[in-house]
Motif scaffolding. Structure first.
Motif, PDB file in Angstrom:
ATOM      1  N   ILE A  75     -54.477  30.104  73.117  1.00 49.03           N
ATOM      2  CA  ILE A  75     -53.235  30.692  73.742  1.00 49.03           C
ATOM      3  C   ILE A  75     -52.604  31.926  72.748  1.00 49.03           C
ATOM      4  O   ILE A  75     -52.444  32.855  73.406  1.00 49.03           O
ATOM      5  N   PHE A  76     -53.073  31.932  71.609  1.00 56.38           N
ATOM      6  CA  PHE A  76     -52.886  33.112  70.698  1.00 56.38           C
ATOM      7  C   PHE A  76     -53.575  34.159  71.342  1.00 56.38           C
ATOM      8  O   PHE A  76     -53.185  35.290  71.416  1.00 56.38           O
ATOM      9  N   GLN A  77     -54.966  33.918  71.567  1.00 57.57           N
ATOM     10  CA  GLN A  77     -55.687  35.114  71.958  1.00 57.57           C
ATOM     11  C   GLN A  77     -55.261  35.673  73.385  1.00 57.57           C
ATOM     12  O   GLN A  77     -55.424  36.760  73.573  1.00 57.57           O
ATOM     13  N   GLU A  78     -54.728  34.708  74.347  1.00 63.66           N
ATOM     14  CA  GLU A  78     -54.374  35.229  75.710  1.00 63.66           C
ATOM     15  C   GLU A  78     -53.067  36.109  75.362  1.00 63.66           C
ATOM     16  O   GLU A  78     -52.951  37.122  75.907  1.00 63.66           O
ATOM     17  N   LYS A  79     -52.100  35.496  74.570  1.00 67.05           N
ATOM     18  CA  LYS A  79     -50.953  36.453  74.457  1.00 67.05           C
ATOM     19  C   LYS A  79     -51.007  37.828  73.581  1.00 67.05           C
ATOM     20  O   LYS A  79     -50.534  38.584  73.943  1.00 67.05           O
ATOM     21  N   ILE A  80     -52.045  37.871  72.711  1.00 66.23           N
ATOM     22  CA  ILE A  80     -52.334  38.926  71.898  1.00 66.23           C
ATOM     23  C   ILE A  80     -52.855  40.092  72.959  1.00 66.23           C
ATOM     24  O   ILE A  80     -52.591  41.090  72.486  1.00 66.23           O
ATOM     25  N   THR A  81     -53.653  39.435  73.893  1.00 66.34           N
ATOM     26  CA  THR A  81     -54.392  40.794  74.653  1.00 66.34           C
ATOM     27  C   THR A  81     -53.199  41.209  75.731  1.00 66.34           C
ATOM     28  O   THR A  81     -53.399  42.185  76.193  1.00 66.34           O
ATOM     29  N   GLN A  82     -52.119  40.380  75.771  1.00 68.92           N
ATOM     30  CA  GLN A  82     -51.149  40.750  76.868  1.00 68.92           C
ATOM     31  C   GLN A  82     -50.170  41.853  76.078  1.00 68.92           C
ATOM     32  O   GLN A  82     -49.431  42.810  76.568  1.00 68.92           O
ATOM     33  N   GLY A  83     -50.377  41.868  74.770  1.00 65.76           N
ATOM     34  CA  GLY A  83     -49.391  42.774  73.934  1.00 65.76           C
ATOM     35  C   GLY A  83     -48.173  42.135  73.598  1.00 65.76           C
ATOM     36  O   GLY A  83     -48.058  41.104  73.788  1.00 65.76           O
ATOM     37  N   GLY A  84     -47.466  42.706  72.705  1.00 59.60           N
ATOM     38  CA  GLY A  84     -46.170  42.202  71.967  1.00 59.60           C
ATOM     39  C   GLY A  84     -46.428  41.536  70.786  1.00 59.60           C
ATOM     40  O   GLY A  84     -47.355  41.904  70.006  1.00 59.60           O
ATOM     41  N   PHE A  85     -45.575  40.666  70.521  1.00 56.39           N
ATOM     42  CA  PHE A  85     -45.644  40.007  69.208  1.00 56.39           C
ATOM     43  C   PHE A  85     -46.054  38.640  69.362  1.00 56.39           C
ATOM     44  O   PHE A  85     -45.536  37.841  70.329  1.00 56.39           O
ATOM     45  N   VAL A  86     -46.711  38.044  68.417  1.00 54.26           N
ATOM     46  CA  VAL A  86     -47.088  36.518  68.559  1.00 54.26           C
ATOM     47  C   VAL A  86     -46.850  35.792  67.269  1.00 54.26           C
ATOM     48  O   VAL A  86     -47.132  36.341  66.020  1.00 54.26           O
ATOM     49  N   LEU A  87     -45.627  34.843  67.086  1.00 48.74           N
ATOM     50  CA  LEU A  87     -45.430  34.082  66.009  1.00 48.74           C
ATOM     51  C   LEU A  87     -46.458  33.066  66.106  1.00 48.74           C
ATOM     52  O   LEU A  87     -46.598  32.102  66.921  1.00 48.74           O
ATOM     53  N   ALA A  88     -47.015  32.597  64.980  1.00 44.69           N
ATOM     54  CA  ALA A  88     -47.962  31.677  64.958  1.00 44.69           C
ATOM     55  C   ALA A  88     -48.316  31.321  63.095  1.00 44.69           C
ATOM     56  O   ALA A  88     -47.770  32.364  62.498  1.00 44.69           O
ATOM     57  N   HIS A  89     -48.528  30.082  63.031  1.00 40.27           N
ATOM     58  CA  HIS A  89     -48.590  29.606  61.836  1.00 40.27           C
ATOM     59  C   HIS A  89     -50.194  30.146  60.876  1.00 40.27           C
ATOM     60  O   HIS A  89     -50.975  30.530  61.735  1.00 40.27           O
ATOM     61  N   TRP A  90     -50.039  30.414  59.724  1.00 39.56           N
ATOM     62  CA  TRP A  90     -51.118  31.347  59.197  1.00 39.56           C
ATOM     63  C   TRP A  90     -51.299  30.409  57.778  1.00 39.56           C
ATOM     64  O   TRP A  90     -50.102  30.213  57.123  1.00 39.56           O
ATOM     65  N   ASP A  91     -52.330  30.173  57.224  1.00 37.61           N
ATOM     66  CA  ASP A  91     -52.716  29.391  56.173  1.00 37.61           C
ATOM     67  C   ASP A  91     -52.253  30.142  54.675  1.00 37.61           C
ATOM     68  O   ASP A  91     -52.320  29.605  53.683  1.00 37.61           O
TER      69      ASP A  91
ATOM     70  N   PRO B 112     -52.591  23.466  56.540  1.00 40.64           N
ATOM     71  CA  PRO B 112     -50.981  23.527  56.218  1.00 40.64           C
ATOM     72  C   PRO B 112     -50.471  24.860  56.184  1.00 40.64           C
ATOM     73  O   PRO B 112     -51.117  25.656  55.536  1.00 40.64           O
ATOM     74  N   SER B 113     -49.414  25.032  56.706  1.00 41.84           N
ATOM     75  CA  SER B 113     -48.487  26.495  56.794  1.00 41.84           C
ATOM     76  C   SER B 113     -47.343  26.142  56.654  1.00 41.84           C
ATOM     77  O   SER B 113     -46.707  25.169  57.359  1.00 41.84           O
ATOM     78  N   VAL B 114     -46.462  26.933  55.846  1.00 45.58           N
ATOM     79  CA  VAL B 114     -45.032  26.544  55.585  1.00 45.58           C
ATOM     80  C   VAL B 114     -44.072  27.416  56.544  1.00 45.58           C
ATOM     81  O   VAL B 114     -43.033  27.123  56.841  1.00 45.58           O
ATOM     82  N   GLN B 115     -44.634  28.308  57.405  1.00 39.93           N
ATOM     83  CA  GLN B 115     -43.775  29.292  58.165  1.00 39.93           C
ATOM     84  C   GLN B 115     -44.628  29.912  59.116  1.00 39.93           C
ATOM     85  O   GLN B 115     -46.031  30.219  59.086  1.00 39.93           O
ATOM     86  N   ARG B 116     -44.119  30.460  60.372  1.00 39.50           N
ATOM     87  CA  ARG B 116     -44.745  31.376  61.204  1.00 39.50           C
ATOM     88  C   ARG B 116     -44.654  32.749  60.587  1.00 39.50           C
ATOM     89  O   ARG B 116     -43.727  33.232  60.102  1.00 39.50           O
ATOM     90  N   VAL B 117     -45.828  33.602  60.983  1.00 34.40           N
ATOM     91  CA  VAL B 117     -45.853  35.003  60.606  1.00 34.40           C
ATOM     92  C   VAL B 117     -46.040  35.751  61.949  1.00 34.40           C
ATOM     93  O   VAL B 117     -46.220  35.183  62.893  1.00 34.40           O
ATOM     94  N   VAL B 118     -45.476  37.166  61.864  1.00 35.96           N
ATOM     95  CA  VAL B 118     -45.824  37.864  63.308  1.00 35.96           C
ATOM     96  C   VAL B 118     -47.158  38.783  63.129  1.00 35.96           C
ATOM     97  O   VAL B 118     -47.372  39.359  62.341  1.00 35.96           O
ATOM     98  N   PHE B 119     -47.820  38.388  64.259  1.00 35.56           N
ATOM     99  CA  PHE B 119     -49.041  38.990  64.525  1.00 35.56           C
ATOM    100  C   PHE B 119     -48.906  39.887  65.646  1.00 35.56           C
ATOM    101  O   PHE B 119     -48.107  39.784  66.783  1.00 35.56           O
ATOM    102  N   ALA B 120     -49.708  40.985  65.702  1.00 35.23           N
ATOM    103  CA  ALA B 120     -49.845  42.115  66.845  1.00 35.23           C
ATOM    104  C   ALA B 120     -50.840  42.965  66.617  1.00 35.23           C
ATOM    105  O   ALA B 120     -51.430  43.136  65.634  1.00 35.23           O
ATOM    106  N   LYS B 121     -51.333  43.647  67.724  1.00 39.88           N
ATOM    107  CA  LYS B 121     -52.464  44.471  67.913  1.00 39.88           C
ATOM    108  C   LYS B 121     -51.758  46.070  67.551  1.00 39.88           C
ATOM    109  O   LYS B 121     -50.669  46.341  67.962  1.00 39.88           O
ATOM    110  N   SER B 122     -52.426  46.755  66.769  1.00 40.32           N
ATOM    111  CA  SER B 122     -51.860  48.193  66.760  1.00 40.32           C
ATOM    112  C   SER B 122     -52.606  49.056  67.586  1.00 40.32           C
ATOM    113  O   SER B 122     -53.494  48.725  68.361  1.00 40.32           O
ATOM    114  N   TYR B 123     -51.684  50.048  68.414  1.00 36.84           N
ATOM    115  CA  TYR B 123     -52.039  50.651  69.414  1.00 36.84           C
ATOM    116  C   TYR B 123     -52.588  52.368  69.011  1.00 36.84           C
ATOM    117  O   TYR B 123     -52.084  52.755  68.071  1.00 36.84           O
TER     118      TYR B 123
END
Length: 162
Positions: free
Chosen positions: A98-114, A151-162
């Motif tokens: 789902i992350f891959q799908e949303k990131i190709t649509q653009g915008g910001f994705v909040l997801a857990h990261w180790d 394990p992850s303690v919080q979500r971070v903001v991912f995005a693609k640069s254009y």
């Protein structure tokens, strides 16, 4: 200028008005005033708001008070529009597909990261998305990294640069 409002006059006669209007629109000028000979004879000015595309005519004496009010309105309007756009284009995901799908649509994705640079680099290699920020004013929520499952303690903001 007496009210601390930046003003730019454009008296060039080498460009037509439409060209000048487009030039200043691209530059982000929020209000355009147009004063032709007939307007000056009638003691009026044409005012155009770039944010709402609204055009109206004012008496010359009313221009400064109106612009003072309009600049605050325009600032508020643009801020609310940007906030709404940000809310509509920010997604929270827990699954890498789902992350891959949303990131190709653009915008910001909040997801857990180790928390490791290796995982961040792997996500970047797969999706071209990078971490834009690690929010500091967000409630911490435990979860699992979308890529490694660690394990992850919080979500971070991912995005693609254009």
């Amino acid at each position: 200028r007496a009210k601390n409002i930046r003003v730019k006059e454009d008296f060039r006669d080498t460009q037509k008005p439409g060209w000048k209007f487009a030039e200043y629109e691209v530059k982000g000028v929020p209000i355009r005033l147009v004063m032709g000979p007939r307007d000056l004879d009638q003691n009026t000015v044409e005012l155009f708001r770039r944010d709402t595309l609204e055009k109206k005519f004012l008496k010359l004496d009313d221009v400064v008070p109106e612009i003072t009010i309009l600049l605050d309105e325009i600032q508020e309007n643009l801020f609310e529009r940007a906030k709404l756009f940000n809310e509509k284009n920010t997604f929270s995901v827990d699954d890498f597909s789902i992350f891959q799908e949303k990131i190709t649509q653009g915008g910001f994705v909040l997801a857990h990261w180790d928390g490791t640079s290796e995982t961040e680099n792997e996500i970047k290699k797969i999706t071209k998305a990078t971490i834009r920020c690690i929010p500091i004013d967000v409630k911490k929520e435990a979860g699992k990294c979308i890529l490694t499952g660690k394990p992850s303690v919080q979500r971070v903001v991912f995005a693609k640069s254009y």
